[in-house]
Every structure is written in C-alpha cells, then in structure tokens.
Scaffold this active site. Structure first.
Site, PDB file in Angstrom:
ATOM      1  N   LYS A 229       0.827  -1.214   0.000  1.00  0.00           N
ATOM      2  CA  LYS A 229       0.000   0.000   0.000  1.00  0.00           C
ATOM      3  C   LYS A 229       0.861   1.262   0.000  1.00  0.00           C
ATOM      4  CE  LYS A 229      -2.371  -0.877   3.775  1.00  0.00           C
ATOM      5  NZ  LYS A 229      -1.824  -2.203   4.155  1.00  0.00           N
TER       6      LYS A 229
ATOM      7  N   ARG B 100      -9.805   0.900   8.798  1.00  0.00           N
ATOM      8  CA  ARG B 100      -9.278  -0.437   9.060  1.00  0.00           C
ATOM      9  C   ARG B 100     -10.300  -1.368   9.689  1.00  0.00           C
ATOM     10  NH1 ARG B 100      -3.555   0.764   8.962  1.00  0.00           N
ATOM     11  NH2 ARG B 100      -2.291  -1.106   9.133  1.00  0.00           N
TER      12      ARG B 100
ATOM     13  N   ARG C 235      11.200  -5.350   4.012  1.00  0.00           N
ATOM     14  CA  ARG C 235      10.819  -3.946   3.837  1.00  0.00           C
ATOM     15  C   ARG C 235      11.771  -3.013   4.584  1.00  0.00           C
ATOM     16  NH1 ARG C 235       4.747  -2.284   4.467  1.00  0.00           N
ATOM     17  NH2 ARG C 235       4.889  -2.900   6.638  1.00  0.00           N
TER      18      ARG C 235
ATOM     19  N   ARG D 230      11.067  -0.952  10.191  1.00  0.00           N
ATOM     20  CA  ARG D 230      10.078  -0.532  11.180  1.00  0.00           C
ATOM     21  C   ARG D 230      10.044  -1.499  12.348  1.00  0.00           C
ATOM     22  NH1 ARG D 230       4.551   0.576   8.003  1.00  0.00           N
ATOM     23  NH2 ARG D 230       3.795  -0.632   9.752  1.00  0.00           N
TER      24      ARG D 230
ATOM     25  N   ARG E  62      -0.392  -8.597  13.145  1.00  0.00           N
ATOM     26  CA  ARG E  62      -1.003  -7.593  12.257  1.00  0.00           C
ATOM     27  C   ARG E  62      -1.832  -8.285  11.174  1.00  0.00           C
ATOM     28  NH1 ARG E  62       3.953  -4.411  10.376  1.00  0.00           N
ATOM     29  NH2 ARG E  62       2.484  -3.318   9.055  1.00  0.00           N
TER      30      ARG E  62
HETATM   31  P1  AMP Z   1       0.476   0.972   8.833  1.00  0.00           P
HETATM   32  O1  AMP Z   1       1.638   1.866   8.645  1.00  0.00           O
HETATM   33  O2  AMP Z   1      -0.730   1.419   8.034  1.00  0.00           O
HETATM   34  O3  AMP Z   1       0.801  -0.478   8.596  1.00  0.00           O
HETATM   35  O4  AMP Z   1       0.032   1.097  10.369  1.00  0.00           O
HETATM   36  C1  AMP Z   1       0.905   0.726  11.409  1.00  0.00           C
HETATM   37  C2  AMP Z   1       0.129   0.571  12.714  1.00  0.00           C
HETATM   38  O5  AMP Z   1      -0.507   1.805  13.051  1.00  0.00           O
HETATM   39  C3  AMP Z   1      -0.991  -0.444  12.674  1.00  0.00           C
HETATM   40  O6  AMP Z   1      -0.523  -1.769  12.914  1.00  0.00           O
HETATM   41  C4  AMP Z   1      -1.885   0.064  13.800  1.00  0.00           C
HETATM   42  O7  AMP Z   1      -1.342  -0.260  15.065  1.00  0.00           O
HETATM   43  C5  AMP Z   1      -1.775   1.575  13.639  1.00  0.00           C
HETATM   44  N1  AMP Z   1      -2.807   2.082  12.714  1.00  0.00           N
HETATM   45  C6  AMP Z   1      -2.626   2.640  11.475  1.00  0.00           C
HETATM   46  N2  AMP Z   1      -3.783   2.987  10.922  1.00  0.00           N
HETATM   47  C7  AMP Z   1      -4.757   2.637  11.811  1.00  0.00           C
HETATM   48  C8  AMP Z   1      -6.178   2.716  11.808  1.00  0.00           C
HETATM   49  N3  AMP Z   1      -6.859   3.212  10.764  1.00  0.00           N
HETATM   50  N4  AMP Z   1      -6.838   2.266  12.897  1.00  0.00           N
HETATM   51  C9  AMP Z   1      -6.181   1.770  13.970  1.00  0.00           C
HETATM   52  N5  AMP Z   1      -4.850   1.637  14.031  1.00  0.00           N
HETATM   53  C10 AMP Z   1      -4.129   2.066  12.960  1.00  0.00           C
END
Ligand code: AMP
Length: 211
Positions: A13, A87, A126, A159, A170
């Site tokens: 993404k 999400r 990554r 990360r 996740r």
């Molecule tokens: P990402 O970078 O989109 O993979 O997000 C990393 C982490 O941020 C996720 O595993 C969640 O812990 C938190 N996070 C990101 N977006 C959301 C969301 N829309 N709702 C809840 N937690 C989020």
C-alpha cells in the site's frame, strides 16, 4: 478524487500510495505515518498509540477517527489518497457518514490483493525512509544505493512493527477486522481488485488502467 488503498500488511500500500499521490497530485493521508511521526515527537497521541502499534493491534477507533477528521478538515486538496484508514467497519461507516454530511464521498477503493503466504517474506525485506516515509524492499524494490533513500539520502530503517511476531499479529488483526471492508466497498460498487503479486511498476500500471 478521494481514494482508499486497502490490503493486508505487506501488500504494498505504501509503495503504491507514493506512486498514486504523484500521479494524481493528491494529498497522502497515512494514519500509520501520522502515528509514527507522533511517536517520534513523543506527543500524547504518540504515547497512547505506541503501546498498540508495538503489539500489532489497532489504535482505538476514537483516537483514530478524530485524528483523521482533524486532518481531513485541514487539507484543501480535492484529491486525497487514504492509506491505512479505514481499518474496520466502524471507521468505514464513520468516514462515510462524515463525508456525506459534507456532500462528499469516497470515489474508489483500490484493494491490493496478495496471498497470505507471501506477506511475511515481503514485510521482513521492507525498509523505510525515516524522513520521507517512502518504502522499499531489499529484493523487489531496492533503492538505487543500498540502504539509502533515493529521494533525500536518509539511511533506511526497518520498522519496529515489521518484526515477525508483530507481523503475524497484524495479519491476524487484518483478517479479523479489516478484510470485511472488501465486501463493504464491493457492495457500494466502488472497489477495484488489483493483483498485488506483480512488480510494483506492474501493479501501478493495473491501478492506472482500472482508474
Ligand atoms: P500501517 O503503517 O498502516 O501499517 O500502520 C501501522 C500501525 O498503526 C498499525 O498496525 C496500527 O497499530 C496503527 N494504525 C494505522 N492505521 C490505523 C487505523 N486506521 N486504525 C487503527 N490503528 C491504525
């Protein structure tokens, strides 16, 4: 145009968001990036979000929805790419309702479809830029110079939540809470289903064609 990038962790993404944002001249709204920025700056929001993120859990809806809402109000671009939000169904409905109140809507949801077996391998390779958040993969999307961001020369990092145990959680959270959104947006007739197993360039070509 308001678009959403949907897909499991590791589907690409972030990589596609970078390309799409440039192509559409859009604002990139990534909730994950905003939380990471807050953690870096040690804000109250960052402190609250960190404990959930470290475990691979979702940050509570009330924090996330409010954050997205504040951000959306401050963006003056018509073109927005939402990456990592919504999400779950609660967030998707809150987004729909909020936009509707402003006579607005989501135009397209780009679902990047990658089988679960591939995700762990993808995420472990990554690397991200701590300055501009662009993401790379050591094998499939390497930077021009090993370990260095093409755009600003920063040293790339892995990360914290890309460690295998957190990644497994996740993916579980995605299956339990986020994957229902595929049907939710399919029913609205705005979902495009993209095969995410190809190279980042080919995936982006498919997205452009579908748009
Ligand atoms: P990402 O970078 O989109 O993979 O997000 C990393 C982490 O941020 C996720 O595993 C969640 O812990 C938190 N996070 C990101 N977006 C959301 C969301 N829309 N709702 C809840 N937690 C989020």
């Amino acid at each position: 145009m308001k678009s959403i990038l949907l897909g499991p962790p590791g589907a690409g993404k972030g990589t596609q968001a970078d390309k799409l944002v440039e192509y559409l001249n859009a604002y990139h709204l990534s909730t994950g990036d905003i939380f990471r920025e807050n953690i870096k700056n040690n804000t109250e929001l960052g402190k609250k979000a960190k404990s959930f993120m470290d475990k691979g859990e979702l940050v509570p809806d009330e924090l996330t929805v409010e954050l997205v809402w504040d951000k959306l109000k401050s963006i003056d671009s018509e073109n927005i790419v939402l990456d990592g939000f919504p999400r779950n169904l609660f967030q998707a409905k809150a987004l729909d309702d909020g936009l509707k109140n402003n006579n607005d809507k989501i135009d397209v949801v780009i679902y990047i479809n990658v089988p679960e077996e591939e995700l762990i391998d993808r995420i472990s390779g990554r690397r991200v830029c701590p300055t501009c958040s662009r993401s790379y993969h050591i094998k499939s999307n390497p930077p021009k110079v090993d370990g260095i961001c093409d755009y600003d020369g920063s040293k790339l990092i892995q990360r914290e939540d890309d460690k295998e145990e957190t990644v497994r959680n996740r993916i579980k959270v995605y299956n339990e809470s986020t994957s229902v959104l595929v049907d939710y947006y399919k029913e609205q007739g705005i979902l495009i289903d993209i095969d995410g197993t190809k190279t980042p360039e080919d995936v982006f070509e498919s997205i452009k064609k579908s748009l």
